[in-house]
Design an enzyme around this catalytic site. Structure first.
Site, PDB file in Angstrom:
ATOM      1  N   SER A 170      -0.499  -1.025  -5.419  1.00  0.00           N
ATOM      2  CA  SER A 170      -1.757  -0.723  -6.093  1.00  0.00           C
ATOM      3  C   SER A 170      -1.452  -0.397  -7.547  1.00  0.00           C
ATOM      4  O   SER A 170      -0.608   0.453  -7.823  1.00  0.00           O
ATOM      5  CB  SER A 170      -2.405   0.464  -5.383  1.00  0.00           C
ATOM      6  N   LYS A 196      -2.786  -5.184  -5.945  1.00  0.00           N
ATOM      7  CA  LYS A 196      -4.171  -4.679  -5.946  1.00  0.00           C
ATOM      8  C   LYS A 196      -4.423  -4.044  -7.294  1.00  0.00           C
ATOM      9  O   LYS A 196      -3.672  -3.162  -7.718  1.00  0.00           O
ATOM     10  CB  LYS A 196      -4.336  -3.670  -4.811  1.00  0.00           C
ATOM     11  N   LEU A 197      -5.482  -4.496  -7.966  1.00  0.00           N
ATOM     12  CA  LEU A 197      -5.819  -3.929  -9.271  1.00  0.00           C
ATOM     13  C   LEU A 197      -6.980  -2.973  -9.144  1.00  0.00           C
ATOM     14  O   LEU A 197      -8.001  -3.291  -8.520  1.00  0.00           O
ATOM     15  CB  LEU A 197      -6.249  -5.029 -10.246  1.00  0.00           C
ATOM     16  N   LYS A 198      -6.846  -1.825  -9.752  1.00  0.00           N
ATOM     17  CA  LYS A 198      -7.974  -0.900  -9.850  1.00  0.00           C
ATOM     18  C   LYS A 198      -8.897  -1.434 -10.935  1.00  0.00           C
ATOM     19  O   LYS A 198      -8.430  -1.801 -12.029  1.00  0.00           O
ATOM     20  CB  LYS A 198      -7.467   0.486 -10.237  1.00  0.00           C
ATOM     21  N   ASP A 224      -9.920  -3.138  -6.394  1.00  0.00           N
ATOM     22  CA  ASP A 224     -10.485  -1.925  -5.795  1.00  0.00           C
ATOM     23  C   ASP A 224     -11.263  -1.158  -6.852  1.00  0.00           C
ATOM     24  O   ASP A 224     -10.703  -0.756  -7.870  1.00  0.00           O
ATOM     25  CB  ASP A 224      -9.341  -1.049  -5.256  1.00  0.00           C
ATOM     26  N   ASP A 274     -13.638   0.918   2.149  1.00  0.00           N
ATOM     27  CA  ASP A 274     -12.630   1.970   2.273  1.00  0.00           C
ATOM     28  C   ASP A 274     -13.385   3.288   2.470  1.00  0.00           C
ATOM     29  O   ASP A 274     -13.603   3.737   3.607  1.00  0.00           O
ATOM     30  CB  ASP A 274     -11.757   1.969   1.005  1.00  0.00           C
ATOM     31  N   LYS A 298      -7.296   3.993   6.566  1.00  0.00           N
ATOM     32  CA  LYS A 298      -6.510   5.121   6.048  1.00  0.00           C
ATOM     33  C   LYS A 298      -6.661   6.243   7.064  1.00  0.00           C
ATOM     34  O   LYS A 298      -7.764   6.775   7.237  1.00  0.00           O
ATOM     35  CB  LYS A 298      -7.074   5.605   4.708  1.00  0.00           C
TER      36      LYS A 298
HETATM   37  O1  NPG Z   1      -0.050   3.134  -2.657  1.00  0.00           O
HETATM   38  O2  NPG Z   1      -0.352   5.086  -1.786  1.00  0.00           O
HETATM   39  C1  NPG Z   1      -0.705   4.166  -2.513  1.00  0.00           C
HETATM   40  C2  NPG Z   1      -1.996   4.314  -3.273  1.00  0.00           C
HETATM   41  C3  NPG Z   1      -2.917   3.173  -3.097  1.00  0.00           C
HETATM   42  O3  NPG Z   1      -4.628   2.770  -4.669  1.00  0.00           O
HETATM   43  C4  NPG Z   1      -4.245   3.439  -3.750  1.00  0.00           C
HETATM   44  N1  NPG Z   1      -4.938   4.443  -3.257  1.00  0.00           N
HETATM   45  O4  NPG Z   1      -8.435   4.296  -3.595  1.00  0.00           O
HETATM   46  O5  NPG Z   1      -7.082   3.425  -2.204  1.00  0.00           O
HETATM   47  C5  NPG Z   1      -7.309   4.164  -3.147  1.00  0.00           C
HETATM   48  C6  NPG Z   1      -6.177   4.880  -3.820  1.00  0.00           C
HETATM   49  C7  NPG Z   1      -6.197   6.375  -3.690  1.00  0.00           C
HETATM   50  C8  NPG Z   1      -5.150   7.100  -4.154  1.00  0.00           C
HETATM   51  C9  NPG Z   1      -7.210   7.038  -3.098  1.00  0.00           C
HETATM   52  C10 NPG Z   1      -5.118   8.478  -4.042  1.00  0.00           C
HETATM   53  C11 NPG Z   1      -7.191   8.414  -2.997  1.00  0.00           C
HETATM   54  C12 NPG Z   1      -6.151   9.129  -3.476  1.00  0.00           C
END
Ligand code: NPG
Length: 407
Positions: A170, A196-198, A224, A274, A298
């Site tokens: 991510s 995966k791009l935010k 995401d 999600d 998750k």
């Molecule tokens: O690789 O652990 C990882 C993080 C992946 O982008 C990621 N998580 O929205 O999915 C999400 C995000 C996130 C991170 C969400 C931290 C909540 C807390």
């Protein structure tokens, strides 16, 4: 009292440990920027041995309403006393502890029936509304202790069908496009199998187009939004179709299934939920309405690994692919996620990155990407319980508050 298959797993005490672990680089999403991960660790002490788990709640209630101080408070005040009282008579928890009719046709029910102590945690804590991440941490710690006592790995308990899992990474919102491309190129070089791009309003079509160009047409790419868009943005989001994405994750608010349905109706890219998916019921509802055609699992968000098994089972039956999300877990949470990602319905690479994606030093032995045919994969831990050991010297060195002992 239900049948006791692991006589002796009597819960004696629960310890809460707070640690702060610096991230190797800041992680920015549409909801905030993190430079350090504050982690709540749970250790359960049973007369058959200890179990460890981490709570995925963040420092701030921005991704979800849960946050680490709240999780610690609800465990201390409500959940731990209830769990200790429920198991005070010895054994694992009393009526409702075991699912009623486990059958081998339902892999989730069979797996859950094999861990009665962990299966009793959810029912014992159901009187508290919500707080799934806090409950999940307690359940995972009990599960770790129980499986260690049985000499079984999480992977074998869950029904894993592979020894290696495909890893994605991510990528946070970067200060500039150049920095984003540098970061992505680095991950490609390391072997990650999916990017995966935010995204957020103002950081979407241009960065996604640039990364698509970098990866070439065959590179696996998804985005995401962490709820950053509104229904009026549907035409813009539909433009993402031209980049050949695996999926668009959670563009709209957690409660707004209708906008996800409306987007799915006008774009070719699969919509994946999600934040909206809290358990098996909400997953089935969202699938049936057409709000999601792929599900991000998750365990923390769903109240635990056992509910995640139920969601996986339900999705498998409907042929809805799932993948394992991440919450910046240390090696402890990562180990259990990797075991989960080895189940048959996990058909897309997960956010199960190597330890060094986030941490210079991990709380457990580090997760390292494989090489050769296992390039871009992580090995599924095979030892008892999580299969990893918590480095207690680091729990002490990284402590941000004194430990709390509940008994
Ligand atoms: O690789 O652990 C990882 C993080 C992946 O982008 C990621 N998580 O929205 O999915 C999400 C995000 C996130 C991170 C969400 C931290 C909540 C807390």
């Amino acid at each position: 009292m239900t049948e006791q298959t692991n006589a002796g797993a009597r819960l004696e005490a629960i310890e809460l440990h707070r640690i702060e672990v610096p991230l190797v680089r800041p992680f920015e999403t549409s909801f905030g920027r993190e430079t350090v991960r504050e982690v709540l660790l749970v250790r359960v002490r049973t007369d058959a041995g200890d179990g460890w788990a981490e709570c995925v709640a963040g420092r701030e209630p921005f991704y979800s309403s849960e946050y680490v101080d709240g999780a610690a408070a609800v465990i201390e005040r409500y959940l731990a006393p209830a769990l200790l009282a429920a198991t005070a008579g010895g054994g694992h928890g009393g009526p409702g502890a075991s699912p009623s009719h486990p059958s081998t046709a339902d892999g989730a029910a069979a797996a859950i029936a094999s861990v009665p102590a962990a299966a009793a945690v959810g029912p014992a804590l159901a009187f508290v509304a919500g707080h799934r991440m806090a409950k999940a941490a307690l359940e995972a710690a009990v599960l770790d202790a129980e499986l260690r006592a049985q000499g079984r790995s999480m992977a074998s308990c869950f029904g894993a069908v592979r020894d290696w899992v495909d890893c994605g990474v991510s990528v946070g919102i970067a200060p500039t496009l150049e920095e984003l491309l540098d970061e992505v190129a680095g991950y490609v070089e390391q072997g990650y199998r999916r990017i995966k791009l935010k995204i957020k309003p103002g950081w979407d079509l241009v960065p996604v187009g640039a990364v698509r160009e970098l990866l070439g047409p065959a590179g696996l790419l998804q985005v995401d939004a962490n709820t950053a868009y509104h229904q009026g943005d549907i035409p813009l989001l539909a433009e993402l179709d031209r980049f050949g994405l695996l999926l668009i994750e959670q563009p709209f608010a957690e409660e707004d299934l209708a906008s996800h349905v409306a987007l799915a109706a006008v774009c070719d890219t699969p919509v994946c939920l999600d934040e909206s998916i809290l358990d098996r019921t909400t997953a089935l509802d969202a699938i049936e309405r057409g709000a999601t055609s792929i599900v991000n699992i998750k365990p923390g968000r769903m109240g635990g690994y056992l509910e995640s098994l139920r969601v996986h089972e339900a999705c498998l039956a409907l042929e809805v692919p799932v993948w394992c999300g991440g919450m910046l877990e240390t090696g402890l949470g990562r180990a259990a996620n990797v075991a989960l990602a080895a189940l048959p319905g996990f058909l897309l690479p997960g956010d199960t990155s190597a330890s060094d994606r986030y941490y210079a030093e991990d709380l457990t032995e580090p997760f390292v990407l494989g090489t050769g045919e296992h390039r871009g994969q992580l090995a599924v831990p095979q030892g008892s319980g999580t299969g990893v050991e918590v480095r207690e010297e680091l729990v002490r060195a990284w402590a941000s508050a004194p430990p709390v002992l509940l008994r």
